[in-house]
Design a protein around this motif. Structure first.
Motif, short mmCIF file in Angstrom:
data_model
loop_
_atom_site.label_atom_id
_atom_site.label_comp_id
_atom_site.label_asym_id
_atom_site.label_seq_id
_atom_site.Cartn_x
_atom_site.Cartn_y
_atom_site.Cartn_z
N PHE A 1 6.82 -15.83 9.14
CA PHE A 1 5.50 -15.25 8.88
C PHE A 1 5.68 -13.94 8.14
CE2 PHE A 1 6.94 -13.63 12.94
CZ PHE A 1 6.67 -12.28 12.85
N ASP A 2 4.61 -13.51 7.49
CA ASP A 2 4.65 -12.24 6.75
C ASP A 2 3.29 -11.57 6.90
OD1 ASP A 2 5.68 -10.22 5.09
OD2 ASP A 2 4.74 -11.12 3.34
N SER A 3 3.31 -10.27 7.11
CA SER A 3 2.07 -9.53 7.37
C SER A 3 1.78 -8.49 6.30
CB SER A 3 2.14 -8.83 8.73
OG SER A 3 2.26 -9.75 9.79
N LYS A 4 0.50 -8.29 6.06
CA LYS A 4 0.01 -7.20 5.22
C LYS A 4 -1.05 -6.43 6.03
CE LYS A 4 2.27 -9.35 1.91
NZ LYS A 4 3.63 -8.92 1.53
N PHE A 5 -1.44 -5.28 5.54
CA PHE A 5 -2.47 -4.49 6.22
C PHE A 5 -3.64 -4.26 5.28
CE2 PHE A 5 1.10 -3.89 8.95
CZ PHE A 5 0.56 -3.71 10.22
N CYS A 6 -4.82 -4.58 5.76
CA CYS A 6 -6.03 -4.51 4.95
C CYS A 6 -6.41 -3.04 4.68
CB CYS A 6 -7.16 -5.24 5.66
SG CYS A 6 -8.70 -5.30 4.76
N GLU A 7 -6.53 -2.69 3.40
CA GLU A 7 -6.85 -1.32 3.01
C GLU A 7 -8.33 -0.99 3.23
OE1 GLU A 7 -4.91 1.24 0.39
OE2 GLU A 7 -3.91 0.82 2.29
N GLU A 8 -9.20 -1.89 2.81
CA GLU A 8 -10.64 -1.71 2.95
C GLU A 8 -11.26 -2.98 3.52
OE1 GLU A 8 -12.04 1.10 2.48
OE2 GLU A 8 -10.42 2.16 1.44
N ASP A 9 -12.43 -2.84 4.17
CA ASP A 9 -13.11 -4.01 4.73
C ASP A 9 -13.17 -5.13 3.70
OD1 ASP A 9 -13.51 -2.44 6.92
OD2 ASP A 9 -15.69 -2.33 6.76
N ASP A 10 -12.96 -6.36 4.16
CA ASP A 10 -12.88 -7.48 3.22
C ASP A 10 -13.32 -8.77 3.91
OD1 ASP A 10 -12.34 -8.71 0.78
OD2 ASP A 10 -10.24 -9.08 1.27
N VAL A 11 -13.59 -9.78 3.10
CA VAL A 11 -13.89 -11.12 3.61
C VAL A 11 -12.90 -12.09 2.98
CG1 VAL A 11 -15.60 -12.96 3.78
CG2 VAL A 11 -16.34 -10.55 3.87
N LEU A 12 -12.14 -12.80 3.80
CA LEU A 12 -11.18 -13.77 3.30
C LEU A 12 -11.90 -14.97 2.69
CD1 LEU A 12 -8.52 -13.78 6.19
CD2 LEU A 12 -8.48 -12.47 4.05
N ALA A 13 -11.15 -15.81 2.01
CA ALA A 13 -11.74 -16.96 1.31
C ALA A 13 -12.45 -17.92 2.25
CB ALA A 13 -10.65 -17.70 0.53
N ASP A 14 -12.00 -17.98 3.52
CA ASP A 14 -12.63 -18.91 4.48
C ASP A 14 -13.81 -18.28 5.21
OD1 ASP A 14 -11.49 -17.17 6.28
OD2 ASP A 14 -10.16 -18.64 7.23
N GLY A 15 -14.20 -17.05 4.81
CA GLY A 15 -15.34 -16.38 5.42
C GLY A 15 -14.98 -15.43 6.55
N THR A 16 -13.71 -15.31 6.88
CA THR A 16 -13.28 -14.41 7.96
C THR A 16 -13.44 -12.95 7.52
OG1 THR A 16 -11.66 -16.02 8.76
CG2 THR A 16 -11.35 -13.74 9.45
N PHE A 17 -14.17 -12.17 8.31
CA PHE A 17 -14.34 -10.76 8.02
C PHE A 17 -13.14 -9.98 8.55
CE2 PHE A 17 -15.87 -6.47 9.14
CZ PHE A 17 -16.27 -6.04 7.88
N VAL A 18 -12.60 -9.11 7.71
CA VAL A 18 -11.42 -8.32 8.08
C VAL A 18 -11.76 -6.84 7.94
CG1 VAL A 18 -8.98 -7.88 7.63
CG2 VAL A 18 -9.91 -10.16 7.22
N THR A 19 -11.62 -6.10 9.02
CA THR A 19 -11.93 -4.67 8.97
C THR A 19 -10.72 -3.89 8.46
OG1 THR A 19 -11.25 -4.40 11.27
CG2 THR A 19 -13.58 -4.81 10.85
N ARG A 20 -10.99 -2.75 7.92
CA ARG A 20 -9.96 -1.87 7.39
C ARG A 20 -8.90 -1.58 8.47
NH1 ARG A 20 -11.07 4.33 5.21
NH2 ARG A 20 -8.89 4.83 4.73
N GLY A 21 -7.63 -1.63 8.07
CA GLY A 21 -6.53 -1.34 8.99
C GLY A 21 -6.04 -2.53 9.78
N THR A 22 -6.71 -3.67 9.64
CA THR A 22 -6.30 -4.86 10.39
C THR A 22 -5.03 -5.45 9.79
OG1 THR A 22 -8.58 -5.40 10.98
CG2 THR A 22 -6.99 -7.21 11.08
N ARG A 23 -4.16 -5.89 10.65
CA ARG A 23 -2.97 -6.62 10.22
C ARG A 23 -3.38 -8.06 9.93
NH1 ARG A 23 2.36 -7.68 14.05
NH2 ARG A 23 3.57 -8.93 12.55
N VAL A 24 -3.04 -8.55 8.74
CA VAL A 24 -3.36 -9.93 8.36
C VAL A 24 -2.04 -10.65 8.08
CG1 VAL A 24 -4.68 -11.44 6.84
CG2 VAL A 24 -5.52 -9.13 7.33
N THR A 25 -1.81 -11.73 8.80
CA THR A 25 -0.54 -12.45 8.74
C THR A 25 -0.74 -13.86 8.20
OG1 THR A 25 0.33 -11.22 10.64
CG2 THR A 25 1.40 -13.31 10.11
N TYR A 26 0.00 -14.22 7.17
CA TYR A 26 0.03 -15.63 6.77
C TYR A 26 1.31 -16.24 7.32
CZ TYR A 26 3.14 -14.34 2.87
OH TYR A 26 4.18 -13.87 2.11
N HIS A 27 1.25 -17.52 7.68
CA HIS A 27 2.27 -18.12 8.53
C HIS A 27 2.88 -19.36 7.88
CE1 HIS A 27 4.24 -19.08 12.33
NE2 HIS A 27 3.68 -18.01 12.89
#
Length: 505
Positions: free
Chosen positions: A378-404
């Motif tokens: 797996f590999d993780s990134k950290f969201c810089e600003e609030d965002d919405v992923l392609a599948d509609g998932t809302f991601v708040t700033r500072g959240t760790r987002v991991t693709y697996h």
């Protein structure tokens, strides 16, 4: 004398009180950090299973539990609220992170802090302009035909002069004593370390000599990698940061290991600076990079980063490859048949670079193995600003987002109903290998951070695998399914015990 004794006693008492106070503070802050990090008020099923470790009742590996959860999710995305982590196995989300909104998903400061002591400002620990500069510099060097040819020559020399003689000596013992075995994972790690050190530094640690010596540099590097990875699985960053501040326990060990790695790297750099000569196409990576900067610490960080990436990933991928081949002996025979058509039946002959390109089934088998067992799970990134992923998932700033990637290789919606089967033919079209969409197969990342050493790593894997498959019969002496140790790359717990014998013709 009485005064001196009293003064000594008072000093000892003061020091004891000071040490006790800070030890108590350390534990209080650790516990506080645990609760702040985990937010144990979350009562969702996933978080409760994580907090109580009840997932271990059904799964041996955390990555298998995540794969199960992600396969059941309608979007291929889950939230582990207590870790502040969004985990996804959705290719559209991967493309969103690694390409569409690349600048919004850097590695981030939390990740950089974990590896910062070991890798410093190296490419695998950098973002922004610093990353772009190193990326451009590395791309120019690693993309050249001469550098790739130099790397291939190192690999083939290491195979001919050390790997095959070592396995032949073990095969002789196995022929006389069927109970004899060898840890192939350890051998492959030694091989990869020798190869990447020669390629990166022009330094030969000699880890794969017949006596299997313990290299101080390799041992320090292993310990530094292991302890750096363990920082990532602590309940709160505050724990390892406090241990580092007070130079305690694992952080004290890590500091000493990193010091040894850095000192040797700096010594090699000084030696090359003092013995400068016109650059040649047959030079190691350091000799190519040394002309680009006068900052030796920066140079050290770059090369240590390449050591980390080039050793552990290749060894991990090859270990899994031989494990899965042991369960699919028909694939071994097809690889041998293909190589005989291309190279002839003389098994002692080393493969040529041009011949490797003709072996499409071998290429498919290597990629299929990494689909199921990627060296980086797996590999993780950290969201810089609030965002919405392609599948509609809302991601708040500072959240760790991991693709697996490990879970993605097990997704029926991506690979079909036979996704759990090892089938190299899924990569072939009319007998010719065809690459998959990198966002559904992000084993080497994808987009702007795609691995620059991808092709060199695959060539090394194929060369090693082919050399051993043609020369030896390798039987894995392990019936259980793989269980993985925590780390930056997938490492089999207990190694990969094998029995090896020379092939009879």
């Amino acid at each position: 004398m009485a005064f001196e004794a009293s003064l000594t006693w008072l000093l000892q008492l003061s020091f004891g009180f000071f040490f006790f106070t800070f030890t108590a503070l350390f534990f209080i802050l650790s516990i506080l950090g645990f609760f702040l990090k985990l937010k144990p008020c979350c009562s969702c099923e996933i978080c409760q299973s994580f907090l109580t470790s009840s997932w271990t009742l059904e799964y041996n590996n955390l990555c298998d539990w995540y794969s199960h959860l992600l396969s059941k999710s309608p979007t291929g995305t889950i939230h582990v609220h207590v870790l502040g982590n969004v985990i996804t196995a959705n290719p559209e989300n991967v493309e969103h992170m690694l390409k569409t909104r690349f600048d919004n998903y850097p590695k981030g400061k939390p990740f950089s802090a974990i590896l910062g002591d070991l890798l410093g400002r190296g490419i695998f620990n950098a973002d922004g302009d610093l990353w772009r500069f190193q990326r451009k510099m590395a791309s120019l060097e690693l993309g050249s035909v001469s550098v790739r040819s130099y790397a291939f020559n190192i690999v083939t020399t290491e195979i001919e002069s050390r790997l095959i003689p070592l396995l032949s000596s073990v095969a002789d013992k196995c022929n006389n004593d069927s109970s004899g075995s060898l840890d192939l994972q350890d051998i492959l790690r030694r091989f990869s370390f020798d190869s990447i050190c020669r390629f990166s530094f022009g330094l030969d640690p000699g880890c794969l000599r017949l006596s299997l010596p313990i290299s101080e540099f390799a041992a320090a590097f292993d310990l530094a990698s292991k302890l750096s990875a363990e920082r990532a699985i602590t309940t709160s960053p505050m724990i390892w940061k406090l241990k580092r501040f007070f130079n305690l326990g694992s952080e004290k060990q890590l500091k000493q290991a990193i010091k040894s790695v850095h000192e040797l790297a700096e010594e090699v750099i000084r030696h090359k600076r003092n013995n400068a000569r016109p650059r040649s196409s047959h030079d190691d990576l350091l000799s190519h990079f040394i002309c680009t900067t006068d900052d030796d610490i920066f140079l050290r960080d770059i090369v240590v980063s390449f050591l980390l990436a080039g050793r552990d990933t290749v060894a991990s991928a090859l270990t899994s490859f031989f494990w899965i081949l042991s369960k699919n002996t028909h694939v071994v025979e097809k690889i041998r048949e293909e190589s005989n058509r291309v190279m002839g039946q003389e098994t002692e002959k080393m493969v040529e670079f041009a011949q490797l390109r003709e072996m499409h089934y071998l290429q498919a088998a290597v990629h299929e193995s990494m689909r199921l067992f990627p060296p980086v799970q797996f590999d993780s990134k950290f969201c810089e600003e609030d965002d919405v992923l392609a599948d509609g998932t809302f991601v708040t700033r500072g959240t760790r987002v991991t693709y697996h990637p490990y879970a993605m290789g097990r997704m029926e919606r991506i690979w079909g109903p036979d996704c759990l089967e090892f089938k190299p033919d899924r990569w072939l079209r009319g007998g010719v290998f065809k690459q998959a969409d990198p966002f559904k197969y992000p084993v080497f990342q994808a987009g702007r951070r795609v691995c620059l050493g991808k092709e060199m790593a695959i060539v090394e894997m194929k060369t090693v695998a082919l050399s051993l498959i043609r020369r030896f019969d390798i039987q894995v002496a392990m019936a259980r399914a793989p269980t993985f140790m925590p780390g930056l790359t997938a490492t089999l717990r207990g190694g990969l015990p094998i029995v090896v014998r020379e092939r009879k013709h």
